[in-house]
Design an enzyme around this catalytic site. Structure first.
Site, PDB file in Angstrom:
ATOM      1  N   PRO A   1      50.520  36.213 -30.971  1.00 40.09           N
ATOM      2  CA  PRO A   1      51.986  36.138 -29.994  1.00 40.09           C
ATOM      3  C   PRO A   1      51.652  37.384 -29.081  1.00 40.09           C
ATOM      4  O   PRO A   1      51.504  38.495 -29.739  1.00 40.09           O
ATOM      5  CB  PRO A   1      53.206  35.975 -30.580  1.00 40.09           C
ATOM      6  N   GLU A   2      51.859  37.292 -27.892  1.00 39.74           N
ATOM      7  CA  GLU A   2      51.918  38.458 -27.095  1.00 39.74           C
ATOM      8  C   GLU A   2      53.547  39.034 -26.887  1.00 39.74           C
ATOM      9  O   GLU A   2      54.421  38.441 -27.442  1.00 39.74           O
ATOM     10  CB  GLU A   2      51.427  38.348 -25.426  1.00 39.74           C
TER      11      GLU A   2
ATOM     12  N   LYS B   1      54.299  44.156 -29.884  1.00 39.84           N
ATOM     13  CA  LYS B   1      54.243  43.082 -30.955  1.00 39.84           C
ATOM     14  C   LYS B   1      55.122  43.176 -32.395  1.00 39.84           C
ATOM     15  O   LYS B   1      54.712  42.334 -33.360  1.00 39.84           O
ATOM     16  CB  LYS B   1      52.762  42.764 -31.113  1.00 39.84           C
TER      17      LYS B   1
ATOM     18  N   ARG C   1      53.875  55.761 -32.685  1.00 37.96           N
ATOM     19  CA  ARG C   1      52.630  55.412 -32.366  1.00 37.96           C
ATOM     20  C   ARG C   1      52.056  54.265 -31.329  1.00 37.96           C
ATOM     21  O   ARG C   1      50.995  54.023 -31.194  1.00 37.96           O
ATOM     22  CB  ARG C   1      51.936  55.303 -34.042  1.00 37.96           C
TER      23      ARG C   1
ATOM     24  N   ARG D   1      36.267  40.572 -28.026  1.00 40.47           N
ATOM     25  CA  ARG D   1      37.238  39.888 -27.295  1.00 40.47           C
ATOM     26  C   ARG D   1      36.532  39.117 -25.987  1.00 40.47           C
ATOM     27  O   ARG D   1      35.644  39.777 -25.543  1.00 40.47           O
ATOM     28  CB  ARG D   1      38.366  40.628 -27.049  1.00 40.47           C
TER      29      ARG D   1
END
Length: 269
Positions: free
Chosen positions: A2-3, A52, A121, A258
């Site tokens: 999921p974005e 996310k 981070r 990707r």
């Protein structure tokens, strides 16, 4: 995976279900039993999304950190929770609602310093009011790395996935393999604003639509897109199909494992 818009929608949903309530928490699967015991009987104060990552903040001072990864999913409902079925890592319930979590990449308790370390981070999240895009550009603007890779790096921009990245680069007319250091500050400002606009729209609708009004199916007299991801897009998963703007077949390539998609005319290399 999921974005970011999905995680922000989940944070809002869970806040509406449980914020201010004393909740019961258990782990039918058993893998989160110790953490669930520490949370059960405490009040869920608030929820938030950062990129996310989903956070539930409890009155006891600890936070529940969830990262869905590729396979995590939630289910919720009203009234009594159903009889556990399958591998339920986490179950939360109140007098009114229930929530179940299966298959997350992370489901853990964090102390306040650990929550701050998580935020530190991560890069800027376009969906957060406190986002500062300047540190992201400080890294992007001096990097020889392809822009698509930089925008997918969650330590630079948090919450963006392949759909938002490939679509925003198309809308900006930028080739996904263009080096970050070739992007001017004004170009970054426009790209950041567009990412935020696309992601905020997705939070509202629950789907990713990136095409402008003049390129919608009804405007172009074309059939709507049929894809399990839903949404009208320019290039994502449209390899070989004609560009909605110039008619050139969409190209497909690969970057660090990707798939990438772009129009060779609208996004010259």
């Amino acid at each position: 995976m999921p974005e970011g818009h999905t995680i922000h929608r989940l944070a809002a949903r869970h806040r509406a279900l449980f914020a201010g309530d004393k909740v019961l928490v258990d782990s039918p699967q058993g893998r989160f039993a110790e953490g669930a015991a520490l949370l059960s009987g405490t009040v869920l104060d608030n929820t938030e999304a950062y990129g996310k990552h989903l956070l539930h903040h409890y009155a006891s001072g600890v936070s529940l950190h969830i990262h869905l990864g590729l396979y995590g999913k939630f289910a919720d409902g009203d009234g009594e929770p159903p009889v556990p079925a399958g591998q339920i890592r986490l179950r939360i319930s109140s007098d009114r609602h229930w929530l179940e979590l299966r298959g997350p990449n992370a489901c853990e308790l964090l102390t306040p310093p650990e929550v701050e370390a998580l935020r530190h981070r991560l890069g800027a999240d376009p969906l957060r009011a406190d986002a500062d895009p300047d540190p992201a550009y400080a890294r992007i603007g001096r990097s020889p790395t392809p822009l698509a890779a930089l925008l997918l790096d969650q330590t630079i921009v948090a919450g963006t996935g392949l759909i938002f990245v490939t679509e925003a680069l198309f809308r900006a007319g930028i080739h996904p393999l263009a080096a970050g250091r070739g992007l001017a500050a004004t170009g970054w400002a426009a790209l950041w604003d567009d990412l935020g606009e696309l992601m905020r729209a997705a939070v509202l609708t629950g789907r990713i639509d990136t095409v402008r009004a003049e390129h919608l199916p009804e405007a172009m007299g074309r059939p709507p897109r049929v894809d399990r991801h839903g949404g009208e897009v320019y290039v994502y998963r449209r390899a070989g199909q004609p560009c909605h703007v110039c008619g050139t077949p969409i190209h497909q390539g690969e970057l660090v494992g990707r798939n990438l998609y772009w129009c060779p005319i609208c996004q010259p290399g």
